[in-house]
Each structure stands twice: as C-alpha cells, then as structure tokens.
Design a protein around this motif. Structure first.
Motif, PDB file in Angstrom:
ATOM      1  N   LEU A 159       2.661   6.992   3.677  1.00  9.75           N
ATOM      2  CA  LEU A 159       3.201   5.975   4.022  1.00  9.75           C
ATOM      3  C   LEU A 159       3.275   4.789   2.772  1.00  9.75           C
ATOM      4  N   THR A 160       4.137   3.705   3.148  1.00  6.71           N
ATOM      5  CA  THR A 160       4.299   2.873   2.238  1.00  6.71           C
ATOM      6  C   THR A 160       4.363   1.627   3.004  1.00  6.71           C
ATOM      7  N   TRP A 161       3.932   0.593   2.501  1.00 14.01           N
ATOM      8  CA  TRP A 161       3.894  -0.626   3.572  1.00 14.01           C
ATOM      9  C   TRP A 161       3.898  -1.866   2.330  1.00 14.01           C
ATOM     10  N   ALA A 172       3.814  -6.189   2.149  1.00 15.09           N
ATOM     11  CA  ALA A 172       3.736  -7.294   3.052  1.00 15.09           C
ATOM     12  C   ALA A 172       5.088  -8.442   2.825  1.00 15.09           C
ATOM     13  N   SER A 173       5.664  -8.458   1.777  1.00 18.57           N
ATOM     14  CA  SER A 173       6.786  -9.233   1.606  1.00 18.57           C
ATOM     15  C   SER A 173       7.937  -9.063   2.736  1.00 18.57           C
ATOM     16  N   SER A 174       8.155  -7.727   2.991  1.00 14.70           N
ATOM     17  CA  SER A 174       9.035  -7.573   3.976  1.00 14.70           C
ATOM     18  C   SER A 174       8.601  -7.074   5.424  1.00 14.70           C
ATOM     19  N   GLY A 175       7.231  -6.612   5.221  1.00 17.22           N
ATOM     20  CA  GLY A 175       6.740  -6.225   6.466  1.00 17.22           C
ATOM     21  C   GLY A 175       7.077  -4.724   6.843  1.00 17.22           C
ATOM     22  N   ILE A 176       7.932  -4.092   6.067  1.00 14.64           N
ATOM     23  CA  ILE A 176       8.339  -2.673   6.216  1.00 14.64           C
ATOM     24  C   ILE A 176       7.400  -1.615   5.989  1.00 14.64           C
ATOM     25  N   ALA A 177       7.333  -0.789   6.709  1.00  8.91           N
ATOM     26  CA  ALA A 177       6.473   0.461   6.576  1.00  8.91           C
ATOM     27  C   ALA A 177       7.483   1.630   6.747  1.00  8.91           C
ATOM     28  N   HIS A 178       7.144   2.557   5.839  1.00  9.68           N
ATOM     29  CA  HIS A 178       8.070   3.966   5.763  1.00  9.68           C
ATOM     30  C   HIS A 178       7.061   5.198   5.961  1.00  9.68           C
ATOM     31  N   LEU A 179       7.211   6.099   6.752  1.00  5.72           N
ATOM     32  CA  LEU A 179       6.239   7.067   6.989  1.00  5.72           C
ATOM     33  C   LEU A 179       7.190   8.476   6.505  1.00  5.72           C
ATOM     34  N   TRP A 180       6.516   9.517   6.002  1.00  5.71           N
ATOM     35  CA  TRP A 180       6.932  10.745   5.687  1.00  5.71           C
ATOM     36  C   TRP A 180       6.072  11.764   6.275  1.00  5.71           C
ATOM     37  N   LEU A 181       6.557  12.594   7.146  1.00  6.89           N
ATOM     38  CA  LEU A 181       5.768  13.885   7.500  1.00  6.89           C
ATOM     39  C   LEU A 181       6.446  15.113   7.255  1.00  6.89           C
ATOM     40  N   ASN A 182       5.411  15.789   6.317  1.00  9.67           N
ATOM     41  CA  ASN A 182       5.888  17.106   5.749  1.00  9.67           C
ATOM     42  C   ASN A 182       7.271  16.868   5.052  1.00  9.67           C
ATOM     43  N   ASP A 183       7.200  15.874   4.068  1.00 12.91           N
ATOM     44  CA  ASP A 183       8.246  15.546   3.169  1.00 12.91           C
ATOM     45  C   ASP A 183       9.712  15.043   3.944  1.00 12.91           C
ATOM     46  N   ARG A 184       9.538  15.010   5.159  1.00 17.82           N
ATOM     47  CA  ARG A 184      10.694  14.376   6.121  1.00 17.82           C
ATOM     48  C   ARG A 184      10.438  12.806   6.448  1.00 17.82           C
ATOM     49  N   GLY A 185      11.477  11.992   5.844  1.00 15.33           N
ATOM     50  CA  GLY A 185      11.188  10.591   5.947  1.00 15.33           C
ATOM     51  C   GLY A 185      11.563  10.169   7.610  1.00 15.33           C
ATOM     52  N   LEU A 194       0.722  -1.142  -0.079  1.00 13.29           N
ATOM     53  CA  LEU A 194       0.255   0.070   0.109  1.00 13.29           C
ATOM     54  C   LEU A 194       0.891   1.133   0.111  1.00 13.29           C
ATOM     55  N   SER A 195       0.476   2.251  -0.576  1.00  8.70           N
ATOM     56  CA  SER A 195       0.989   3.589  -0.714  1.00  8.70           C
ATOM     57  C   SER A 195      -0.163   4.565  -0.261  1.00  8.70           C
ATOM     58  N   LEU A 196      -0.080   5.263   0.538  1.00  5.62           N
ATOM     59  CA  LEU A 196      -1.154   6.372   0.999  1.00  5.62           C
ATOM     60  C   LEU A 196      -0.496   7.740   0.989  1.00  5.62           C
ATOM     61  N   CYS A 197      -1.063   8.659   0.736  1.00  2.00           N
ATOM     62  CA  CYS A 197      -0.852  10.128   0.894  1.00  2.00           C
ATOM     63  C   CYS A 197      -1.845  10.922   1.274  1.00  2.00           C
ATOM     64  N   PHE A 198      -1.870  11.929   2.125  1.00  6.43           N
ATOM     65  CA  PHE A 198      -2.902  12.783   2.435  1.00  6.43           C
ATOM     66  C   PHE A 198      -2.319  14.125   3.184  1.00  6.43           C
ATOM     67  N   ARG A 199      -3.362  14.769   3.245  1.00  2.00           N
ATOM     68  CA  ARG A 199      -3.009  16.134   4.098  1.00  2.00           C
ATOM     69  C   ARG A 199      -4.205  16.435   5.058  1.00  2.00           C
ATOM     70  N   SER A 200      -3.620  17.047   6.047  1.00  5.38           N
ATOM     71  CA  SER A 200      -4.499  17.130   7.180  1.00  5.38           C
ATOM     72  C   SER A 200      -4.284  18.628   7.781  1.00  5.38           C
ATOM     73  N   PHE A 201      -5.431  19.438   8.183  1.00  4.36           N
ATOM     74  CA  PHE A 201      -5.295  20.631   8.961  1.00  4.36           C
ATOM     75  C   PHE A 201      -6.270  20.562  10.017  1.00  4.36           C
ATOM     76  N   THR A 202      -6.106  20.820  11.268  1.00  7.88           N
ATOM     77  CA  THR A 202      -6.577  21.018  12.559  1.00  7.88           C
ATOM     78  C   THR A 202      -6.333  21.916  13.566  1.00  7.88           C
TER      79      THR A 202
END
Length: 152
Positions: free
Chosen positions: A105-107, A109-122, A40-48
């Motif tokens: 975020l990316t995830w 299944a073959s490796s189980g590895i997830a990677h997140l980026w917040l405001n373009d910072r890995g 999976l790859s998922l990107c979104f923006r949030s404002f609160t």
C-alpha cells in the motif's frame, strides 16, 4: 521495513514471524522515538489457514488508536484500510488460504489517496485522510487485541 530513530534500528526485510495459534494477543510490537509521516509505503506477505478476520498491520501514534490499520474480513471478503480515523473498504478481495499473499500500500497525506495492491494486482485508489502522523509510533504486526485497544 525499517523503523527509524529507534534505539536499535533493524531492517525487517526477509524476516518472518510465525503465530502458531489463533490468539488476540499474539503479535510483534515495534516502538520508535519521535517520527513524522506525510507519506507511507508498506509491503508484506502473509500466509494463513485461518478463515477468521485478521489484522496485518497497525500503526499508532502517541495516544490515538490505529492511525494506520490494515485488516482482512472474510465476510464479506474485503481488505479494510483505516488512516487517521477514516475507513475505506476494498470489497470482493480474497486472501486464499494456505498460500502466500502479497499486499502493498501507499498513502500520501497531501492528497489523502491510498492505493493497495494484492498479489501484484492494483486495487482502486481511494481517498482516506489528509492528516499527518507525528509522534512516537507503536507498530503491531500480526493479530491485535479486540476492540482496537492501544498497546502500552
């Protein structure tokens, strides 16, 4: 985000949902037919302006709860990612109030590895779960019910 194999596929690119009140029931609910996710790859923006913990995204397959869950906890400042029952925390992460924050975020299944980026910072790559996600998906955007209840 494109919800595949649904009765009315709709691309949500450049769509915005507004939840004007703090609530445990305000959310957007998307449902699909049978799907299978091995990555999976998922990107979104949030404002609160809410300093409360809040959920950005929840994916539930069939009868299980939160096969993929992304939420923010202000105390201690952290983004929490749950995949297939495994939970990892990205500590020291701040979502500044009253400004747009971008999360991707990316995830896999073959490796189980997830990677997140917040405001373009890995952020640190972390092991979550190697479980595949199969079945009909229910996706919740925005705030979810307390206690991680499944949506009907």
């Amino acid at each position: 985000m494109l919800i595949s194999k649904s009765a009315a596929d709709e691309n949500l690119f450049r769509k915005m949902f507004t939840f004007p009140q703090e609530s445990t029931t305000a959310h957007v609910l998307l449902q699909t037919g049978p799907v299978s996710f091995t990555a999976l790859s998922l990107c979104f923006r949030s404002f609160t302006d809410s300093p409360q913990p809040h959920t950005f995204f929840s994916l539930t397959m069939n009868s299980t709860t939160n096969d993929l869950l992304v939420h923010y906890e202000p105390k201690p400042k952290s983004v929490v990612l749950q995949v297939g029952g495994a939970e990892v925390r990205y500590r020291g992460v701040d979502f500044p109030l009253n400004q747009w924050n971008s999360l991707c975020l990316t995830w896999e299944a073959s490796s189980g590895i997830a990677h997140l980026w917040l405001n373009d910072r890995g952020l640190t790559r972390k092991y979550t779960s190697e479980s595949h996600m199969n079945g009909s998906a229910t996706i919740v955007l925005g705030q979810v019910l307390k206690g991680g209840r499944k949506y009907d």
